[in-house]
Design a protein around this motif. Sequence first.
Motif, PDB file in Angstrom:
ATOM      1  N   ALA A 186       0.836  -1.205   0.000  1.00 31.58           N
ATOM      2  CA  ALA A 186       0.000   0.000   0.000  1.00 31.58           C
ATOM      3  C   ALA A 186       0.868   1.251   0.000  1.00 31.58           C
ATOM      4  N   GLN A 187       1.929   1.256   0.794  1.00 32.19           N
ATOM      5  CA  GLN A 187       2.811   2.426   0.839  1.00 32.19           C
ATOM      6  C   GLN A 187       3.546   2.606  -0.487  1.00 32.19           C
ATOM      7  N   GLN A 188       3.949   1.501  -1.078  1.00 30.46           N
ATOM      8  CA  GLN A 188       4.702   1.551  -2.327  1.00 30.46           C
ATOM      9  C   GLN A 188       3.827   2.049  -3.475  1.00 30.46           C
ATOM     10  N   ASN A 189       2.579   1.619  -3.545  1.00 29.73           N
ATOM     11  CA  ASN A 189       1.706   1.943  -4.671  1.00 29.73           C
ATOM     12  C   ASN A 189       0.731   3.105  -4.395  1.00 29.73           C
ATOM     13  N   GLY A 190       0.672   3.540  -3.150  1.00 27.48           N
ATOM     14  CA  GLY A 190      -0.268   4.608  -2.791  1.00 27.48           C
ATOM     15  C   GLY A 190       0.135   5.985  -3.291  1.00 27.48           C
ATOM     16  N   ALA A 191       1.408   6.196  -3.502  1.00 26.76           N
ATOM     17  CA  ALA A 191       1.889   7.514  -3.937  1.00 26.76           C
ATOM     18  C   ALA A 191       1.292   7.908  -5.289  1.00 26.76           C
ATOM     19  N   ALA A 192       1.193   6.964  -6.197  1.00 27.04           N
ATOM     20  CA  ALA A 192       0.644   7.257  -7.527  1.00 27.04           C
ATOM     21  C   ALA A 192      -0.832   7.666  -7.424  1.00 27.04           C
ATOM     22  N   LEU A 193      -1.539   6.981  -6.536  1.00 28.22           N
ATOM     23  CA  LEU A 193      -2.963   7.303  -6.345  1.00 28.22           C
ATOM     24  C   LEU A 193      -3.128   8.694  -5.729  1.00 28.22           C
ATOM     25  N   GLN A 194      -2.294   9.027  -4.772  1.00 30.62           N
ATOM     26  CA  GLN A 194      -2.342  10.352  -4.150  1.00 30.62           C
ATOM     27  C   GLN A 194      -2.003  11.440  -5.169  1.00 30.62           C
ATOM     28  N   LYS A 195      -1.033  11.146  -6.027  1.00 20.93           N
ATOM     29  CA  LYS A 195      -0.651  12.100  -7.064  1.00 20.93           C
ATOM     30  C   LYS A 195      -1.824  12.359  -8.012  1.00 20.93           C
ATOM     31  N   ARG A 196      -2.535  11.305  -8.391  1.00 21.67           N
ATOM     32  CA  ARG A 196      -3.717  11.473  -9.258  1.00 21.67           C
ATOM     33  C   ARG A 196      -4.807  12.296  -8.571  1.00 21.67           C
ATOM     34  N   GLU A 197      -4.983  12.041  -7.273  1.00 23.84           N
ATOM     35  CA  GLU A 197      -5.990  12.798  -6.515  1.00 23.84           C
ATOM     36  C   GLU A 197      -5.633  14.277  -6.494  1.00 23.84           C
ATOM     37  N   GLN A 198      -4.356  14.590  -6.296  1.00 25.63           N
ATOM     38  CA  GLN A 198      -3.897  15.982  -6.314  1.00 25.63           C
ATOM     39  C   GLN A 198      -4.109  16.609  -7.685  1.00 25.63           C
ATOM     40  N   GLN A 199      -3.797  15.875  -8.728  1.00 19.03           N
ATOM     41  CA  GLN A 199      -3.960  16.382 -10.093  1.00 19.03           C
ATOM     42  C   GLN A 199      -5.425  16.691 -10.383  1.00 19.03           C
ATOM     43  N   LEU A 200      -6.321  15.822  -9.927  1.00 19.97           N
ATOM     44  CA  LEU A 200      -7.758  16.077 -10.107  1.00 19.97           C
ATOM     45  C   LEU A 200      -8.187  17.333  -9.358  1.00 19.97           C
ATOM     46  N   SER A 201      -7.662  17.495  -8.161  1.00 23.40           N
ATOM     47  CA  SER A 201      -7.991  18.683  -7.374  1.00 23.40           C
ATOM     48  C   SER A 201      -7.489  19.941  -8.067  1.00 23.40           C
ATOM     49  N   TYR A 202      -6.268  19.896  -8.587  1.00 30.72           N
ATOM     50  CA  TYR A 202      -5.708  21.040  -9.304  1.00 30.72           C
ATOM     51  C   TYR A 202      -6.503  21.339 -10.574  1.00 30.72           C
ATOM     52  N   ALA A 203      -6.899  20.279 -11.276  1.00 29.37           N
ATOM     53  CA  ALA A 203      -7.674  20.459 -12.509  1.00 29.37           C
ATOM     54  C   ALA A 203      -9.010  21.132 -12.201  1.00 29.37           C
ATOM     55  N   GLN A 204      -9.646  20.718 -11.112  1.00 28.66           N
ATOM     56  CA  GLN A 204     -10.927  21.315 -10.715  1.00 28.66           C
ATOM     57  C   GLN A 204     -10.743  22.783 -10.344  1.00 28.66           C
ATOM     58  N   GLN A 205      -9.712  23.088  -9.574  1.00 26.24           N
ATOM     59  CA  GLN A 205      -9.436  24.468  -9.189  1.00 26.24           C
ATOM     60  C   GLN A 205      -9.109  25.327 -10.405  1.00 26.24           C
ATOM     61  N   ALA A 206      -8.339  24.777 -11.332  1.00 25.30           N
ATOM     62  CA  ALA A 206      -7.982  25.518 -12.549  1.00 25.30           C
ATOM     63  C   ALA A 206      -9.220  25.804 -13.389  1.00 25.30           C
ATOM     64  N   MET A 207     -10.121  24.823 -13.475  1.00 25.05           N
ATOM     65  CA  MET A 207     -11.354  25.012 -14.238  1.00 25.05           C
ATOM     66  C   MET A 207     -12.197  26.126 -13.616  1.00 25.05           C
ATOM     67  N   ILE A 208     -12.353  26.081 -12.312  1.00 20.20           N
ATOM     68  CA  ILE A 208     -13.149  27.102 -11.619  1.00 20.20           C
ATOM     69  C   ILE A 208     -12.518  28.478 -11.802  1.00 20.20           C
ATOM     70  N   GLN A 209     -11.199  28.546 -11.668  1.00 13.74           N
ATOM     71  CA  GLN A 209     -10.500  29.818 -11.813  1.00 13.74           C
ATOM     72  C   GLN A 209     -10.633  30.356 -13.238  1.00 13.74           C
ATOM     73  N   GLN A 210     -10.519  29.481 -14.229  1.00 12.81           N
ATOM     74  CA  GLN A 210     -10.652  29.903 -15.625  1.00 12.81           C
ATOM     75  C   GLN A 210     -12.047  30.455 -15.897  1.00 12.81           C
ATOM     76  N   LEU A 211     -13.073  29.743 -15.421  1.00 14.07           N
ATOM     77  CA  LEU A 211     -14.447  30.202 -15.630  1.00 14.07           C
ATOM     78  C   LEU A 211     -14.704  31.528 -14.918  1.00 14.07           C
ATOM     79  N   GLN A 212     -14.200  31.667 -13.702  1.00  6.97           N
ATOM     80  CA  GLN A 212     -14.391  32.916 -12.961  1.00  6.97           C
ATOM     81  C   GLN A 212     -13.698  34.074 -13.661  1.00  6.97           C
ATOM     82  N   GLN A 213     -12.501  33.818 -14.168  1.00  2.00           N
ATOM     83  CA  GLN A 213     -11.752  34.876 -14.837  1.00  2.00           C
ATOM     84  C   GLN A 213     -12.449  35.296 -16.133  1.00  2.00           C
ATOM     85  N   GLU A 214     -12.864  34.329 -16.941  1.00  2.00           N
ATOM     86  CA  GLU A 214     -13.526  34.642 -18.206  1.00  2.00           C
ATOM     87  C   GLU A 214     -14.851  35.364 -17.979  1.00  2.00           C
ATOM     88  N   SER A 215     -15.653  34.830 -17.056  1.00  2.00           N
ATOM     89  CA  SER A 215     -16.953  35.465 -16.809  1.00  2.00           C
ATOM     90  C   SER A 215     -16.766  36.833 -16.158  1.00  2.00           C
TER      91      SER A 215
END
Length: 197
Positions: A88-117
Motif C-alpha cells: 500500500a505504501q509503495q503503490n499509494g503515492a501514484a494514487l495520491q498524485k492522481r488525486e492531487q492532479q484532479l484537485s488542481y484540474a478542478q481548481q484551474a477550471m473554476i479559476q478559468q471560468l471565474q476569470q472569463e466570466s
Amino acid sequence: MKKSLIIIALAFSIISCNNKSAEVKEIKTAYVDTSKLLQEYTEAKDIDAKYKAKSEEMGKELEGEVARFKSDAANFQKNAQANGQAWAQQNGAALQKREQQLSYAQQAMIQQLQQESGVEMDTLVKNVKKFIKGYGKEKGYAYIYGTGEAASILYAEDKYDITNEIVKLLNEKYKSAPTTDVKADTKAELEAIEKKK
C-alpha cells in the motif's frame, strides 16, 4: 432709531432669504436597483447561461476522471488489504498524485471560468454605467443612485425608481444591436450544448 434700523435690517434679510429660496432649482434624482437590473437584463442572463453551460460541459469531462479515480481507489483499497501495508505504501503515492492532479484540474477550471466570466461581466457593468450616464444626461437628472447588494441608498421613495425603464431600454438596445462577440459566442455555445443533449 437703533431699534428701527435693526427691524429694517431683519426685514431685508428675511426678504433676501425668501428670494434666494425661490431661486433654488429642484434637483432631479432617481435610483436603479442594480441587483434587479442584473437579474432582468437579457445580456447579463445570456452571459450567466453561457458560463453555467460551459461549467457543466467542463464538469462532465472532470466527472469521468473522478469516477475512474474512485474506482481505482476502491480497487487499491481491496489490494492494500490483500497485499499488506508495504504494498500500500509503495503503490499509494501514484494514487495520491492522481488525486492531487484532479484537485488542481478542478481548481484551474473554476479559476478559468471565474476569470472569463469576470471579464465579460466587468465589460457589461461598464457599458451599463455608460448607458445610465447617457440616460441621466438626456433626461436631465442631477443624480442617479444605485441600490442593491452593495447599497449606497438606504431609503428612497418608489416614485424615484427607474430600474424597470432602464432594464427595458437596455434589453431593447441589446436585442437590436448587431450580433457582438459575446452575444454570438453565447448563442453559439448554448446551441452547441443543446445539440449535445
